[in-house]
Scaffold this motif. Structure first.
Motif, PDB file in Angstrom:
ATOM      1  N   TRP A 127      23.236  21.855 -20.878  1.00 37.07           N
ATOM      2  CA  TRP A 127      22.439  22.776 -21.752  1.00 37.07           C
ATOM      3  C   TRP A 127      22.708  22.675 -23.135  1.00 37.07           C
ATOM      4  CZ3 TRP A 127      24.000  27.090 -24.127  1.00 37.07           C
ATOM      5  CH2 TRP A 127      25.037  27.719 -23.592  1.00 37.07           C
ATOM      6  N   TRP A 132      19.009  19.090 -23.469  1.00 36.09           N
ATOM      7  CA  TRP A 132      18.239  20.325 -23.716  1.00 36.09           C
ATOM      8  C   TRP A 132      16.901  19.920 -24.629  1.00 36.09           C
ATOM      9  CZ3 TRP A 132      17.695  24.926 -21.601  1.00 36.09           C
ATOM     10  CH2 TRP A 132      16.903  26.038 -22.178  1.00 36.09           C
ATOM     11  N   LYS A 134      13.832  20.316 -26.296  1.00 38.65           N
ATOM     12  CA  LYS A 134      13.354  21.494 -27.198  1.00 38.65           C
ATOM     13  C   LYS A 134      11.692  21.600 -27.117  1.00 38.65           C
ATOM     14  CE  LYS A 134      17.175  21.449 -30.679  1.00 38.65           C
ATOM     15  NZ  LYS A 134      17.614  21.400 -32.011  1.00 38.65           N
ATOM     16  N   ARG A 303      18.181  29.784 -25.533  1.00 41.60           N
ATOM     17  CA  ARG A 303      17.925  29.133 -24.373  1.00 41.60           C
ATOM     18  C   ARG A 303      17.646  30.082 -23.315  1.00 41.60           C
ATOM     19  NH1 ARG A 303      19.063  25.151 -27.542  1.00 41.60           N
ATOM     20  NH2 ARG A 303      20.750  23.352 -26.988  1.00 41.60           N
TER      21      ARG A 303
END
Length: 310
Positions: A127, A132, A134, A303
């Motif tokens: 992550w 990750w 977005k 996150r």
């Protein structure tokens, strides 16, 4: 333990909302009036027999049983938590695990690292990396599989824990149900389950269940690819389940999400799928090579909010 101050705070918040008040009373019931900070009736995953442990975050047993076509022998197990933090706390606190590499899509292991004080041979925080996504606010399952295969080649003699995020919220195939668009103000919250508990969203359990099931469907092909590539004994399990508007107990409120400290069937019954692929690994321990990743607290918070934690 859940401190008395935490319990008092929860009950105070709950006074303005009957559902949250009922949740706090249920938490008192399951936690022995705050005397235990994880489900002591759950399985110790570290002590079980596996070479590779694949965790599907928030995957309840009944959904997996009905939906999975993965190879292997399926059993039901009880988790040590109804929330990822409880699962981590109950399984890894103060443990020397220098034969194990943890590959994580979830920021919770990093966020709880000081409390856990667990020593892994290495920790791969996907992550933090460019894994990750977005646009959705999660790590996609195919990203995790690709990274796990790379780590397996790097560490062929280590136990691997691969922590996928799906079927955990956000809903990949139904972004219109997610509480926060990735293009909105970063300060906005993504607590879909809180919105449903507070009746700020009018969604039927059937609608949410379909999106939740779809997240699992999206993950299963990537998980199967990894199972068939990894050598040795692979177990597919989950850290906890999820409630989709079912009645909790003993206070029969409609519950959503996976609040900590509440150990209903839907929240702690998880799959335990065992798949053997060739010879077992020769597991070798060694001195930890894990580096202390330094991540901005703002990034960690963002996150977690993307995943519905507030």
């Amino acid at each position: 333990m859940y401190s008395l101050s935490q319990i008092r705070t929860g009950l105070k918040i709950g006074r303005s909302n009957p559902a949250f008040f009922g949740r706090e009373l249920n938490r008192l019931y399951y936690s022995g009036l705050g005397q235990q900070n994880y489900n002591h009736d759950g399985v110790d995953v570290v002590a079980e027999d596996w070479d590779n442990l694949l965790i599907l975050d928030a995957c309840r047993y009944d959904m997996f049983e009905a939906q999975s076509t993965l190879p292997g022998r399926l059993e039901k197990r009880v988790s040590r938590g109804s929330h990822t933090v409880e699962f981590l706390r109950g399984n890894f606190t103060n443990r020397d695990l220098q034969e194990t590499v943890y590959i994580s899509a979830s920021p919770q292991l990093y966020a709880q690292r000081e409390e856990l004080d667990a020593t892994f041979y290495d920790v791969i925080n996907v992550w933090i990396e460019d894994g990750w996504d977005k646009s959705i606010g999660t790590v996609l399952p195919e990203t995790m599989t690709k990274r796990a295969l790379e780590v397996s080649e790097q560490y062929p003699n280590k136990r691997l824990i691969v922590h996928y995020l799906q079927p955990h919220y956000p809903f990949i195939g139904a972004p219109e149900l997610n509480a926060r668009s990735p293009f909105e103000d970063a300060q906005s919250k993504a607590d879909i389950w809180g919105e449903l508990m507070e009746r700020k969203r009018s969604l039927s359990p059937e609608t949410v269940w379909a999106a939740y099931r779809d997240n699992l469907s999206i993950a299963l092909p990537a998980v199967e690819e990894l199972m068939r590539e990894l050598p040795g004994r692979t177990v597919v399990t989950s850290d906890h389940g999820n409630m989709i508007g079912e009645r909790a107990a003993p206070i029969p409120i409609r519950e959503w999400g996976h609040p900590p400290g509440i150990y209903t069937e839907e929240l702690v019954s998880v799959p335990w799928l065992v798949y053997d692929n060739g010879d077992r690994k020769e597991i070798i321990t060694g001195e930890s090579v894990a580096k202390a990743d330094e991540v901005s607290s703002d990034v960690v918070t963002e996150r977690l909010e993307n995943l519905g934690y507030v």
